[in-house]
Design an enzyme around this catalytic site. Structure first.
Site, mmCIF file in Angstrom:
data_model
loop_
_atom_site.group_PDB
_atom_site.id
_atom_site.type_symbol
_atom_site.label_atom_id
_atom_site.label_comp_id
_atom_site.label_asym_id
_atom_site.label_seq_id
_atom_site.Cartn_x
_atom_site.Cartn_y
_atom_site.Cartn_z
ATOM 1 N N CYS A 1 0.809 -1.219 0.000
ATOM 2 C CA CYS A 1 0.000 0.000 0.000
ATOM 3 C C CYS A 1 0.844 1.272 0.000
ATOM 4 O O CYS A 1 0.299 2.371 -0.078
ATOM 5 C CB CYS A 1 -0.934 -0.010 1.199
ATOM 6 S SG CYS A 1 -1.775 -1.586 1.366
ATOM 7 N N HIS B 1 -2.788 8.046 5.639
ATOM 8 C CA HIS B 1 -3.005 6.748 4.980
ATOM 9 C C HIS B 1 -4.456 6.341 5.255
ATOM 10 O O HIS B 1 -5.146 5.872 4.364
ATOM 11 C CB HIS B 1 -2.012 5.723 5.522
ATOM 12 C CG HIS B 1 -2.019 4.429 4.777
ATOM 13 N ND1 HIS B 1 -1.822 4.347 3.415
ATOM 14 C CD2 HIS B 1 -2.204 3.142 5.194
ATOM 15 C CE1 HIS B 1 -1.889 3.080 3.031
ATOM 16 N NE2 HIS B 1 -2.126 2.326 4.101
ATOM 17 N N GLU C 1 -1.635 5.246 13.276
ATOM 18 C CA GLU C 1 -1.217 6.392 12.461
ATOM 19 C C GLU C 1 -1.453 7.699 13.225
ATOM 20 O O GLU C 1 -0.660 8.634 13.132
ATOM 21 C CB GLU C 1 -1.956 6.424 11.122
ATOM 22 C CG GLU C 1 -1.393 7.508 10.205
ATOM 23 C CD GLU C 1 -2.031 7.579 8.823
ATOM 24 O OE1 GLU C 1 -1.512 8.354 7.997
ATOM 25 O OE2 GLU C 1 -3.035 6.884 8.569
ATOM 26 N N LYS D 1 -9.310 8.017 1.223
ATOM 27 C CA LYS D 1 -9.886 6.666 1.122
ATOM 28 C C LYS D 1 -11.339 6.627 1.600
ATOM 29 O O LYS D 1 -12.064 5.682 1.310
ATOM 30 C CB LYS D 1 -9.043 5.672 1.916
ATOM 31 C CG LYS D 1 -7.642 5.460 1.338
ATOM 32 C CD LYS D 1 -6.830 4.485 2.177
ATOM 33 C CE LYS D 1 -5.429 4.283 1.617
ATOM 34 N NZ LYS D 1 -4.540 5.437 1.841
ATOM 35 N N HIS E 1 -9.566 2.049 -0.802
ATOM 36 C CA HIS E 1 -8.103 1.908 -0.739
ATOM 37 C C HIS E 1 -7.595 1.392 -2.083
ATOM 38 O O HIS E 1 -7.851 0.248 -2.452
ATOM 39 C CB HIS E 1 -7.757 0.936 0.387
ATOM 40 C CG HIS E 1 -6.291 0.880 0.701
ATOM 41 N ND1 HIS E 1 -5.335 1.461 -0.099
ATOM 42 C CD2 HIS E 1 -5.627 0.309 1.738
ATOM 43 C CE1 HIS E 1 -4.134 1.238 0.438
ATOM 44 N NE2 HIS E 1 -4.297 0.544 1.548
ATOM 45 N N PHE F 1 1.693 -3.238 4.060
ATOM 46 C CA PHE F 1 1.984 -4.543 4.650
ATOM 47 C C PHE F 1 3.477 -4.824 4.497
ATOM 48 O O PHE F 1 4.071 -4.515 3.465
ATOM 49 C CB PHE F 1 1.213 -5.648 3.912
ATOM 50 C CG PHE F 1 -0.246 -5.725 4.267
ATOM 51 C CD1 PHE F 1 -0.791 -4.954 5.281
ATOM 52 C CD2 PHE F 1 -1.077 -6.590 3.580
ATOM 53 C CE1 PHE F 1 -2.136 -5.041 5.609
ATOM 54 C CE2 PHE F 1 -2.428 -6.691 3.888
ATOM 55 C CZ PHE F 1 -2.958 -5.919 4.901
#
Length: 411
Positions: free
Chosen positions: A163, A302, A313, A334, A339, A398
């Site tokens: 991502c 994010h 975050e 998002k 996403h 990830f």
């Protein structure tokens, strides 16, 4: 002495618009690109919603024969690049093609090709597998196809950091120009993985929202958030050295001034719980830009709408910005487009540039009651008109990959 790097062109294919202006207007209007999955039958699936690209016709961007030899993720990348190059007014006839490079990444490549040919392999045997399976499936083909379509012969790379792919691609392109490896870089991310295997895999990981109400599916920082909504699309920008842009009389949209990249080295899917890795990426980007936390006006988070991401975050933003975190406006794109995985950072970087240009920070749609520990200003309710000089875009992938980019109003 490292060279100054500016943004001169942008292109986007998104679930709420297939060009930058339509996409940006949609964000300002809080338009949702989320709806029932149409690509396959979801009867047996827990997850029913995704953010699909609508009305995309590859033949509008390339000849039909070229389009047939490209999977959707590559088509999205070529389409976004075409818009970005036209927006930049870059005439390749007048450029040294070896000084124009590509850094367009994809997190996954083509699951569609893999699924189709795996079925053929099982049902009809190995001799029936498509001869173009491999070159259509592998994730670097977005960058390869972009280079081929537009004759870009410089450094051509595919960064794959899940991502964080789009953000790292733009960051590495920025470094390539700073260091003199290229004068122009086409950079960003692309993804198209709303397929049975993609959705089943993320569902099994309990990463996706199981909500069936589009308005309450992707709701970053909300107390009822229950996972992300899978999106698709591409975000591509044209970066140039300042000298090169000025020499050709280009319209400069913004300046890239900082890039930070770290790894949590903690867990394959969960971010570090104290937010230290993501915070360090932001700190490194600020150091690179030569600025202080007080200079940051806006953070494009994010903000995936998963429990762990949004909480950790938030901790990271507080660690990186200190008390100023409470005075900084934050949002999550998002919330409206889901996403976009490897394309997320590319599209969100474009949002930062548009926010600087228009002096507007879009709302985080779907956020009604901030969750426990989520106590910053996430632009809840309506968007805000405000002066934006420095914006930071965060991506966390990830594997623990963290990337932060700082964009500044060009002065």
């Amino acid at each position: 002495m490292s060279r100054r790097v500016v943004v001169t062109g942008m292109g986007a294919i998104t679930p709420i618009g297939n060009d930058v202006e339509t996409f940006w207007e949609g964000l300002k209007e809080k338009k949702l690109g989320i709806g029932p999955i149409s690509y396959f039958d979801t009867t047996d699936y827990k997850v029913k919603l995704a953010a699909e690209v609508k009305g995309f016709d590859p033949k509008q961007y390339m000849d039909p024969k070229a389009a047939r030899r490209m999977e959707t993720f590559s088509q999205f990348a070529v389409a976004a690049t075409k818009e970005a190059l036209e927006n930049a007014g870059l005439d390749m006839e007048k450029e040294d093609p070896y000084r124009v490079g590509v850094a367009v990444g994809s997190g996954i490549g083509s699951l569609q090709a893999m699924e189709r040919d795996h079925k053929k392999l099982l049902e009809k045997g190995p001799s029936r597998v498509n001869p173009l399976l491999v070159p259509m499936m592998i994730s670097n083909m977005a960058a390869g196809n972009v280079a081929i379509q537009f004759g870009l012969k410089g450094k051509c790379i595919n960064v794959v950091t899940a991502c964080a792919t789009g953000t790292h691609s733009i960051g590495e392109a920025f470094r390539s120009i700073q260091y003199g490896e290229a004068d122009v870089m086409v950079a960003g991310g692309t993804e198209s993985s709303i397929t049975p295997l993609g959705v089943a895999g993320f569902t099994a990981l309990t990463a996706l929202s199981t909500s069936e109400d589009p308005a309450h599916a992707s709701r970053p920082f909300d107390e009822n958030r229950d996972g992300f909504v899978m999106g698709e699309g591409a975000g591509v920008v044209v970066l140039e050295s300042l000298e090169h842009a000025q020499a050709r009389g280009a319209k400069i949209l913004a300046e890239v001034v900082g890039y930070g990249a770290t790894c949590d080295a903690y867990h394959i899917t969960s971010p570090a719980e104290d937010g230290s890795g993501a915070a360090r990426a932001m700190t490194e980007a600020m150091k690179d830009a030569g600025i202080q936390p007080e200079d940051i006006d806006y953070v494009n988070a994010h903000g995936t709408s998963t429990h762990h991401n949004d909480l950790f975050e938030t901790k990271a933003i507080k660690l990186a910005l200190g008390d100023h975190a409470y005075k900084t406006r934050i949002n999550s794109t998002k919330s409206m487009i889901g996403h976009l995985l490897g394309a997320a950072g590319g599209v969100e970087f474009i949002v930062c540039v548009k926010s600087i240009q228009d002096g507007f920070i879009h709302a985080t749609a779907g956020l009604e009651v901030p969750g426990e520990g989520c106590d910053l200003d996430y632009t809840m309710g309506e968007g805000v008109s405000t002066d934006v000089r420095y914006a930071i875009s965060n991506s966390l992938g990830f594997g623990g990959h963290n990337g932060s980019l700082i964009v500044k109003r060009f002065e």
